[in-house]
Design a protein around this motif. Structure first.
Motif, PDB file in Angstrom:
ATOM      1  N   ASP A   1     -67.149  33.836  39.673  1.00 34.24           N
ATOM      2  CA  ASP A   1     -65.906  34.497  39.264  1.00 34.24           C
ATOM      3  C   ASP A   1     -65.334  35.302  40.440  1.00 34.24           C
ATOM      4  OD1 ASP A   1     -66.190  33.419  36.779  1.00 34.24           O
ATOM      5  OD2 ASP A   1     -66.906  35.263  35.815  1.00 34.24           O
ATOM      6  N   GLY A   2     -66.221  35.882  41.232  1.00 34.09           N
ATOM      7  CA  GLY A   2     -65.770  36.633  42.413  1.00 34.09           C
ATOM      8  C   GLY A   2     -65.028  35.725  43.381  1.00 34.09           C
ATOM      9  N   ILE A   3     -65.573  34.538  43.610  1.00 28.44           N
ATOM     10  CA  ILE A   3     -64.904  33.585  44.511  1.00 28.44           C
ATOM     11  C   ILE A   3     -63.564  33.156  43.924  1.00 28.44           C
ATOM     12  CG2 ILE A   3     -65.062  31.325  45.644  1.00 28.44           C
ATOM     13  CD1 ILE A   3     -68.061  31.612  45.683  1.00 28.44           C
ATOM     14  N   ARG A   4     -63.547  32.951  42.593  1.00 29.44           N
ATOM     15  CA  ARG A   4     -62.302  32.532  41.943  1.00 29.44           C
ATOM     16  C   ARG A   4     -61.230  33.620  42.101  1.00 29.44           C
ATOM     17  NH1 ARG A   4     -62.573  28.345  38.175  1.00 29.44           N
ATOM     18  NH2 ARG A   4     -64.712  28.871  37.648  1.00 29.44           N
ATOM     19  N   THR A   5     -61.635  34.870  41.975  1.00 26.48           N
ATOM     20  CA  THR A   5     -60.698  35.986  42.172  1.00 26.48           C
ATOM     21  C   THR A   5     -60.132  35.953  43.585  1.00 26.48           C
ATOM     22  OG1 THR A   5     -61.955  37.338  40.626  1.00 26.48           O
ATOM     23  CG2 THR A   5     -60.466  38.508  42.121  1.00 26.48           C
ATOM     24  N   ILE A   6     -60.984  35.722  44.553  1.00 30.38           N
ATOM     25  CA  ILE A   6     -60.540  35.666  45.952  1.00 30.38           C
ATOM     26  C   ILE A   6     -59.599  34.476  46.153  1.00 30.38           C
ATOM     27  CG2 ILE A   6     -61.331  35.295  48.328  1.00 30.38           C
ATOM     28  CD1 ILE A   6     -63.885  36.954  47.464  1.00 30.38           C
ATOM     29  N   ALA A   7     -59.915  33.356  45.489  1.00 28.68           N
ATOM     30  CA  ALA A   7     -59.059  32.161  45.613  1.00 28.68           C
ATOM     31  C   ALA A   7     -57.639  32.447  45.134  1.00 28.68           C
ATOM     32  CB  ALA A   7     -59.659  30.997  44.818  1.00 28.68           C
ATOM     33  N   GLU A   8     -57.502  33.387  44.199  1.00 27.71           N
ATOM     34  CA  GLU A   8     -56.173  33.687  43.650  1.00 27.71           C
ATOM     35  C   GLU A   8     -55.425  34.738  44.473  1.00 27.71           C
ATOM     36  OE1 GLU A   8     -55.008  31.683  41.550  1.00 27.71           O
ATOM     37  OE2 GLU A   8     -56.967  30.728  41.249  1.00 27.71           O
ATOM     38  N   LEU A   9     -56.076  35.311  45.486  1.00 25.72           N
ATOM     39  CA  LEU A   9     -55.390  36.314  46.324  1.00 25.72           C
ATOM     40  C   LEU A   9     -54.289  35.636  47.132  1.00 25.72           C
ATOM     41  CD1 LEU A   9     -58.358  38.428  47.761  1.00 25.72           C
ATOM     42  CD2 LEU A   9     -56.827  38.997  45.863  1.00 25.72           C
ATOM     43  N   ARG A  10     -53.258  36.433  47.450  1.00 23.71           N
ATOM     44  CA  ARG A  10     -52.220  35.905  48.302  1.00 23.71           C
ATOM     45  C   ARG A  10     -52.754  35.799  49.722  1.00 23.71           C
ATOM     46  NH1 ARG A  10     -47.756  36.612  50.746  1.00 23.71           N
ATOM     47  NH2 ARG A  10     -48.412  38.642  51.484  1.00 23.71           N
ATOM     48  N   ASP A  11     -52.480  34.692  50.387  1.00 25.40           N
ATOM     49  CA  ASP A  11     -52.920  34.513  51.775  1.00 25.40           C
ATOM     50  C   ASP A  11     -52.057  35.394  52.683  1.00 25.40           C
ATOM     51  OD1 ASP A  11     -53.619  33.659  54.271  1.00 25.40           O
ATOM     52  OD2 ASP A  11     -53.004  31.579  54.006  1.00 25.40           O
ATOM     53  N   PRO A  12     -52.657  36.347  53.383  1.00 26.44           N
ATOM     54  CA  PRO A  12     -51.831  37.247  54.199  1.00 26.44           C
ATOM     55  C   PRO A  12     -51.429  36.662  55.560  1.00 26.44           C
ATOM     56  CG  PRO A  12     -54.136  37.871  54.380  1.00 26.44           C
ATOM     57  CD  PRO A  12     -54.085  36.701  53.423  1.00 26.44           C
ATOM     58  N   VAL A  13     -52.090  35.577  55.978  1.00 27.15           N
ATOM     59  CA  VAL A  13     -51.836  35.046  57.327  1.00 27.15           C
ATOM     60  C   VAL A  13     -50.409  34.511  57.407  1.00 27.15           C
ATOM     61  CG1 VAL A  13     -52.523  33.286  59.016  1.00 27.15           C
ATOM     62  CG2 VAL A  13     -54.267  34.546  57.717  1.00 27.15           C
ATOM     63  N   GLY A  14     -49.697  34.892  58.445  1.00 31.17           N
ATOM     64  CA  GLY A  14     -48.320  34.445  58.626  1.00 31.17           C
ATOM     65  C   GLY A  14     -47.301  35.426  58.067  1.00 31.17           C
ATOM     66  N   ASP A  15     -47.761  36.415  57.292  1.00 32.10           N
ATOM     67  CA  ASP A  15     -46.826  37.428  56.791  1.00 32.10           C
ATOM     68  C   ASP A  15     -46.125  38.124  57.958  1.00 32.10           C
ATOM     69  OD1 ASP A  15     -47.495  37.009  54.185  1.00 32.10           O
ATOM     70  OD2 ASP A  15     -48.516  38.930  53.871  1.00 32.10           O
ATOM     71  N   VAL A  16     -44.828  38.313  57.826  1.00 31.81           N
ATOM     72  CA  VAL A  16     -44.102  39.113  58.812  1.00 31.81           C
ATOM     73  C   VAL A  16     -44.223  40.579  58.379  1.00 31.81           C
ATOM     74  CG1 VAL A  16     -41.864  39.592  59.859  1.00 31.81           C
ATOM     75  CG2 VAL A  16     -42.532  37.232  59.352  1.00 31.81           C
ATOM     76  N   ILE A  17     -44.993  41.357  59.142  1.00 34.34           N
ATOM     77  CA  ILE A  17     -45.288  42.751  58.750  1.00 34.34           C
ATOM     78  C   ILE A  17     -44.102  43.637  59.092  1.00 34.34           C
ATOM     79  CG2 ILE A  17     -46.955  44.631  58.940  1.00 34.34           C
ATOM     80  CD1 ILE A  17     -48.819  42.630  60.409  1.00 34.34           C
ATOM     81  N   ALA A  18     -43.426  43.287  60.180  1.00 37.48           N
ATOM     82  CA  ALA A  18     -42.288  44.103  60.622  1.00 37.48           C
ATOM     83  C   ALA A  18     -41.392  43.196  61.453  1.00 37.48           C
ATOM     84  CB  ALA A  18     -42.763  45.289  61.466  1.00 37.48           C
ATOM     85  N   GLU A  19     -40.100  43.474  61.469  1.00 34.41           N
ATOM     86  CA  GLU A  19     -39.205  42.718  62.356  1.00 34.41           C
ATOM     87  C   GLU A  19     -38.004  43.573  62.686  1.00 34.41           C
ATOM     88  OE1 GLU A  19     -37.425  39.169  60.603  1.00 34.41           O
ATOM     89  OE2 GLU A  19     -37.960  39.862  58.611  1.00 34.41           O
ATOM     90  N   TRP A  20     -37.500  43.396  63.857  1.00 35.34           N
ATOM     91  CA  TRP A  20     -36.351  44.187  64.298  1.00 35.34           C
ATOM     92  C   TRP A  20     -35.610  43.457  65.416  1.00 35.34           C
ATOM     93  CZ3 TRP A  20     -41.449  45.325  65.241  1.00 35.34           C
ATOM     94  CH2 TRP A  20     -41.856  45.470  66.570  1.00 35.34           C
TER      95      TRP A  20
END
Lengths: 428, 428
Positions: free
Chosen positions: B92-111
């Motif tokens: 169940d722990g792995i399944r919870t992690i599988a449902e997390l949003r993938d953070p890689v590629g997120d634009v954290i800031a832009e200007w």
């Protein structure tokens, strides 16, 4: 003239431990200092440097005389030398930092939980920063001011060549701290030129140094990276690549390539290797290489490049991993963006790479697949700089992937903590 | 039953270096893996664990038999033991992690810059994470899955007690990786119980480990923090404080205090010291301490507290810096929030502190002046947890100020790089 206390070698450990304790103690009130107070301190420093110009020049004269006697190279003598203009530039740098927005206390992120808890992630200072540098006395002012703006105490360890100049500048910084009612220990200068002091800093002064920033040449950075027991913000070298894709506009590629290499050859963001897509070797290669030659740049190239451009000299394997910091560029043909990525993966120092291309998918691939701190599209590698990024000032550029990466400005010199607000919640 | 290759001691360095190289090599395709592919791998792992339940239980039986023979304590035997329910919890722990949003590629800031350059700061994986743990075999699954979701390769080094169980679980994780077309080396388990392997990991495997996460007791974390030459995400202990201010509502303070200490006494976010404002000693102290006593908690207190509550036993100086992880609490009166801050400054491990108060200015002072990873207002210290923070899962809680602080979830296991888009800009 300046009273630089000399510590006996056996006392270095105790001396440095005491400096660490003082820095940690100073970091507490500093973390709570308002933006106004830090601004006031920085403005007072500028004022103190203006008043202290003669004293700084006199101290610098001692360093220059010592340097002459020690037979320093002309380049090192130049780095050491202060003039009224250079002192003004140094003051202007502090003034720029004084105008930066104070990041401490910023709410970086906030969210609510279903149980009603409101969570904020808030910027805090990092703590105590150790800066180890060589002959440039201006680092004393730059690094001291930038660390202060982020609410950090700093321990400065300048090179022995510039110890008198650095001490004179440091005295002005302390005047500024005192004028604003901030602890004098917020910016300490290690008062000995004994190299054992560096070793002590790299060990972290009993947990009282949170991060080390080396400012200087390769041998200094290498020593720091190898010996430090605390995190380091640094780059060992900037082996930066410029890739000219088949979709590049030639009239953009030529001036951009010349700028990337030749605007200033001695900075870490200067391009060291040019990769040209084999598909446009016929059209793009020679005009770019001719522009380099016209600009006075030596071209070291593979045999197939030399076949097209006879003025090039042969490149050896070592050229692909050499940071020239000089008017020399290594040049190679590659099979499209995949070939460029392969080459960069193998030889890059993960500092800065640029692509000239019009094809969007190619650019995305370059951006996604290369893991360097800074990637640029249709822009010169020489933009790899905190000022050019709009950070106002930087203490250096980092190529590590921990905490700070790329230009290290005032925000990168902070950490964060969580503030959680409830109304009596207990955990089920 | 399980084939755990035994390496000779003199081969450990070579073995670990090879594991490091494989991890680094795997980290490249992994960094480019889509969210869908990582999700598919995690779901396939859950499936493989379901199919492999019998094999995991058989491997665990060997560990349990070995543990019995070695005379492990009942607590350690319990930590080691897997049951169908525990294996389901692990899935169940792995399944919870599988449902997390993938953070890689997120634009954290832009200007944008005045010269037209557009700058983005984009999340990337950290690289290679080394996880060193003790007897709990479930860490194999937790840590492996969480590192994968953040696009990192991971090197797992489990305790010798649980090596057969960990190997069986690891085999399921590798099946999941392969099913999704990801490199098997993305999650490696060190195949030897030789302690020299830990030493090699702490040295960083020649630059092939970017961060170490220790999961275990104080002695493990202490060794890792002392010996590691790479960054560490960890906390040595959680000496968490609860401060009851003069402005606290008593009916909120009592259940909150009991929850902070007694909900689970063995977790790092459990309160270890109660500080009560001397101004409300008459009204608040005894009801809270009586509630502790009623809940079966031993109270160790100063003389003035004992004068009011005779069931308390005397506190020694060492109590203020002891993480009981048990039904014991140390109690002291302090002079308002300033006294609380002083005490916490002196004794805290900078993990988590909470205040119960109604006065907003007092809360702000507590929040501003204390430099711990997590500060809570009118909420139990036991909320110091990645799941409770909404991070979905955590690999641990960090008290350092570099990179990650507080709960280390999937986002904290990432770094970033800059993408700069231009249209031919050269630097003046």
């Amino acid at each position: 003239m300046l009273n630089v206390p000399e510590a006996k070698s056996e006392d270095i450990t105790a001396l440095m431990a005491e400096i660490g304790r003082r820095a940690r103690a100073a970091s507490r009130p500093l973390a709570l200092a308002t933006a106004e107070r830090k601004h006031a301190a920085l403005v007072a420093m500028v004022e103190a440097i203006r008043r202290g110009e003669d004293a700084i020049l006199q101290a610098n004269a001692i360093d220059l005389a010592n340097g002459e006697e020690a037979g320093l190279s002309p380049a090192m003598m130049d780095r050491l030398k202060l003039t009224p203009d250079r002192i003004r530039a140094l003051s202007d740098g502090i003034r720029t930092i004084a105008e930066l927005r104070d990041p401490v206390g910023d709410v970086i992120a906030e969210w609510d939980r279903p149980n009603g808890l409101h969570i904020e992630r808030v910027r805090t200072p990092l703590g105590v920063i150790g800066v180890i540098y060589e002959s440039r006395p201006n680092v004393t002012a730059d690094a001291g001011a930038l660390c202060l703006m982020a609410g950090n105490a700093v321990i400065l360890r300048g090179g022995s060549d510039s110890i008198n100049s650095s001490s004179a500048i440091h005295a002005c910084l302390v005047q500024g701290l005192k004028a604003a009612g901030l602890p004098a220990d917020a910016i300490q200068l290690v008062p000995t030129t004994d190299r054992a002091a560096v070793g002590e800093m790299l060990k972290g002064l009993g947990g009282n140094v949170d991060v080390i920033v080396p400012r200087g040449g390769r041998s200094l950075v290498e020593r720091v990276q190898n010996e430090a027991r605390v995190p380091v913000f640094a780059h060992l070298e900037g082996i930066c690549h410029l890739y000219i894709d088949r979709s590049a506009k030639l009239d953009m590629a030529v001036p951009l390539a010349v700028n990337a290499k030749m605007r200033r050859t001695g900075i870490c963001g200067a391009a060291e290797t040019l990769l040209v897509d084999r598909a446009v070797a016929q059209t793009h290669l020679v005009p770019i290489l001719q522009a380099f030659a016209d600009a006075g740049c030596e071209v070291r190239a593979t045999d197939e490049v030399r076949a097209a451009f006879s003025a090039a000299v042969p490149a050896a394997e070592a050229d692909w991993s050499t940071e020239y910091l000089d008017a020399i560029i290594s040049v190679k043909l590659v099979d499209g963006v995949a070939g460029a990525i392969d080459h960069i993966d193998t030889y890059s120092s993960h500092h800065t790479e640029a692509i000239v291309a019009e094809d969007a998918a190619t650019v995305e691939r370059f951006f996604n697949e290369i893991d360097s701190a800074i990637l640029l599209h249709n822009a010169s590698t020489q933009f790899a700089d905190g000022g050019e990024f709009g950070m106002g000032a930087e203490i250096g550029i980092a190529t590590g992937r921990m905490h700070a990466r790329g230009p290290v400005g005032v925000e990168q010199l902070t950490s964060f903590k969580y503030r959680v607000r409830g109304n009596g919640q207990v955990r089920p």
